[in-house]
Design an enzyme around this catalytic site. Structure first.
Site, mmCIF file in Angstrom:
data_model
loop_
_atom_site.group_PDB
_atom_site.id
_atom_site.type_symbol
_atom_site.label_atom_id
_atom_site.label_comp_id
_atom_site.label_asym_id
_atom_site.label_seq_id
_atom_site.Cartn_x
_atom_site.Cartn_y
_atom_site.Cartn_z
ATOM 1 N N SER A 68 -5.528 38.902 -34.797
ATOM 2 C CA SER A 68 -5.901 37.910 -36.025
ATOM 3 C C SER A 68 -5.195 38.469 -37.151
ATOM 4 C CB SER A 68 -7.312 37.620 -36.379
ATOM 5 O OG SER A 68 -7.380 38.532 -36.950
ATOM 6 N N GLN A 74 -4.809 30.489 -40.818
ATOM 7 C CA GLN A 74 -3.716 30.319 -40.369
ATOM 8 C C GLN A 74 -3.917 28.238 -39.635
ATOM 9 O OE1 GLN A 74 -3.991 32.849 -40.510
ATOM 10 N NE2 GLN A 74 -2.975 34.067 -41.880
ATOM 11 N N ARG A 112 -25.101 29.466 -40.960
ATOM 12 C CA ARG A 112 -25.253 29.081 -42.215
ATOM 13 C C ARG A 112 -24.387 28.775 -43.118
ATOM 14 N NH1 ARG A 112 -22.506 31.715 -46.614
ATOM 15 N NH2 ARG A 112 -20.954 32.360 -45.726
ATOM 16 N N ARG A 113 -23.220 28.417 -43.781
ATOM 17 C CA ARG A 113 -22.627 27.557 -43.743
ATOM 18 C C ARG A 113 -23.303 25.989 -43.481
ATOM 19 N NH1 ARG A 113 -17.250 30.760 -43.535
ATOM 20 N NH2 ARG A 113 -16.769 32.380 -45.452
ATOM 21 N N LYS A 115 -19.136 41.719 -41.516
ATOM 22 C CA LYS A 115 -19.978 40.494 -41.708
ATOM 23 C C LYS A 115 -20.581 39.963 -39.536
ATOM 24 C CE LYS A 115 -16.223 36.340 -42.788
ATOM 25 N NZ LYS A 115 -17.278 36.463 -41.349
ATOM 26 N N ASP A 116 -19.313 40.282 -38.928
ATOM 27 C CA ASP A 116 -19.158 40.105 -37.567
ATOM 28 C C ASP A 116 -20.555 41.203 -36.797
ATOM 29 O OD1 ASP A 116 -17.745 37.951 -37.552
ATOM 30 O OD2 ASP A 116 -15.408 39.500 -37.487
ATOM 31 N N ARG A 167 -7.776 27.296 -39.292
ATOM 32 C CA ARG A 167 -8.245 26.150 -39.706
ATOM 33 C C ARG A 167 -7.563 25.310 -40.766
ATOM 34 N NH1 ARG A 167 -13.966 29.406 -40.165
ATOM 35 N NH2 ARG A 167 -13.608 30.970 -39.274
ATOM 36 N N ARG A 174 -13.416 26.427 -35.352
ATOM 37 C CA ARG A 174 -13.071 27.408 -35.467
ATOM 38 C C ARG A 174 -11.756 28.299 -35.419
ATOM 39 N NH1 ARG A 174 -14.764 30.041 -29.755
ATOM 40 N NH2 ARG A 174 -13.858 32.112 -31.525
ATOM 41 N N ASN A 225 -8.839 31.300 -36.914
ATOM 42 C CA ASN A 225 -8.326 32.067 -38.488
ATOM 43 C C ASN A 225 -8.357 31.039 -39.163
ATOM 44 O OD1 ASN A 225 -4.912 31.633 -37.883
ATOM 45 N ND2 ASN A 225 -5.303 33.140 -35.965
ATOM 46 N N CYS A 232 -27.148 37.017 -35.077
ATOM 47 C CA CYS A 232 -26.378 36.307 -35.487
ATOM 48 C C CYS A 232 -26.640 34.916 -35.545
ATOM 49 C CB CYS A 232 -24.701 36.034 -35.731
ATOM 50 S SG CYS A 232 -24.423 38.023 -35.704
#
Length: 319
Positions: free
Chosen positions: A19, A165, A143-144, A95-96, A167, A161, A163, A255
């Site tokens: 990405s 661009q 989480r969000r 975070k991943d 989104r 979902r 990247n 996660c």
């Protein structure tokens, strides 16, 4: 110790996802290593590896991450390539990253942390508070989603979902009225001016564990990689992530649970805030703790234990 430095004839191979943001992070890693050892760009090779999480058909269909294997979704193939000797180091968004690494791999190098905040993105440049009831918000983050439903239960959330661009294109196509991105990603891509967004303060939405941090993984027996990475390691970021990731590990490292957390350094002390939520947003529990920076991991475990005691059985899966 003397380091056998890479060269154009025998470059250091840097593994990454493909990405734009992942490549920007790999390029930042390369720049820092070039500067630290006065090496040309040709002494490094960027190796792009497609992960399960990068499957374009699943992204286009907005398949939920948990349906396609949440844990290690963006790391498994990269780590296999490193264990197989096809790359020397791997650059990850922290975070991943699962809280445990495969046998033979070490994750102990972090670059200076970027902006930790979420960015609320709507083409009308509204804030979250200004969104009308019934507005559709797209996110693939548990989480969000949970934080959003907890704070604005009159909004609708859809799986979303891709990247940055991808989104933005989905917003333009009307798949959702707004979405969230990480401020760190917008900054690293140089897109803070191009993308209509409002930064969300941690007091409003606590970020993901390790958000804004880049981690670099290596083989445990690779002395050259260990020595080179030590030259670009950011110790304050490591101190913060030690507390945050210990908090995450004590709760649920898969996660698959809505967990938020942020550690801040205050002189010789560390301030750790944490939040756990029910998946439907119906309940959120938050707490914080302060203590010596050297006790970061124990502070993370203590904060997790406090929240679990308040939550009681069944609040989080497995507890």
């Amino acid at each position: 110790m003397s380091v056998d430095l890479p060269s154009p004839a025998a470059p250091l191979r840097i593994g990454t996802r493909g990405s734009p943001l992942a490549l920007a992070q790999a390029h930042e890693t390369r720049r820092r290593l070039m500067k630290a050892f006065d090496l040309p760009e040709a002494a490094f090779e960027i190796v792009v590896i497609k992960t399960t999480g990068d499957d374009r058909s699943m992204i286009a269909a907005d398949r939920p991450l948990k349906e396609i294997g949440n844990k290690g979704l963006f790391t498994k193939e990269i780590e296999e390539a490193m264990l197989g000797g096809r790359i020397d180091i791997a650059v990850h968004s922290m975070k991943d990253m699962p809280v445990e690494q495969p046998v033979g791999l070490v994750l102990d190098t972090y670059l200076p942390r970027e902006d930790v905040r979420d960015a609320f993105v709507s083409l009308g440049e509204k804030t979250l508070e200004q969104m009308p009831a019934g507005s559709v918000i797209g996110t693939s983050s548990l989480r969000r989603k949970s934080q959003l439903l907890n704070r604005r239960g009159n909004l609708s959330v859809v799986e979303f979902r891709g990247n940055v661009q991808t989104r933005l294109k989905k917003l333009e196509d009307g798949v959702a009225d707004a979405t969230f991105l990480a401020m760190a990603g917008l900054r690293r891509l140089g897109m803070t001016e191009a993308v209509p967004h409002v930064a969300v303060a941690p007091e409003e939405m606590l970020p993901a564990i390790a958000q804004g941090a880049i981690g670099i993984e290596r083989r445990s027996d690779d002395a050259r990689a260990e020595a080179m990475l030590a030259a670009i390691h950011d110790h304050p970021t490591a101190q913060r992530l030690t507390a945050e990731r210990a908090f995450l590990a004590a709760l649920d490292g898969s996660c698959e649970t809505p967990i938020a957390g942020l550690a801040m350094l205050e002189g010789e002390e560390i301030w750790l805030r944490g939040e756990i939520l029910r998946g439907d947003g119906s309940e959120a529990l938050a707490d914080d703790i302060r203590g010596p920076v050297s006790d970061g991991a124990q502070l993370g475990r203590t904060l997790a234990a406090r929240l679990l005691e308040r939550a009681g059985p069944g609040f989080l899966p497995g507890h």
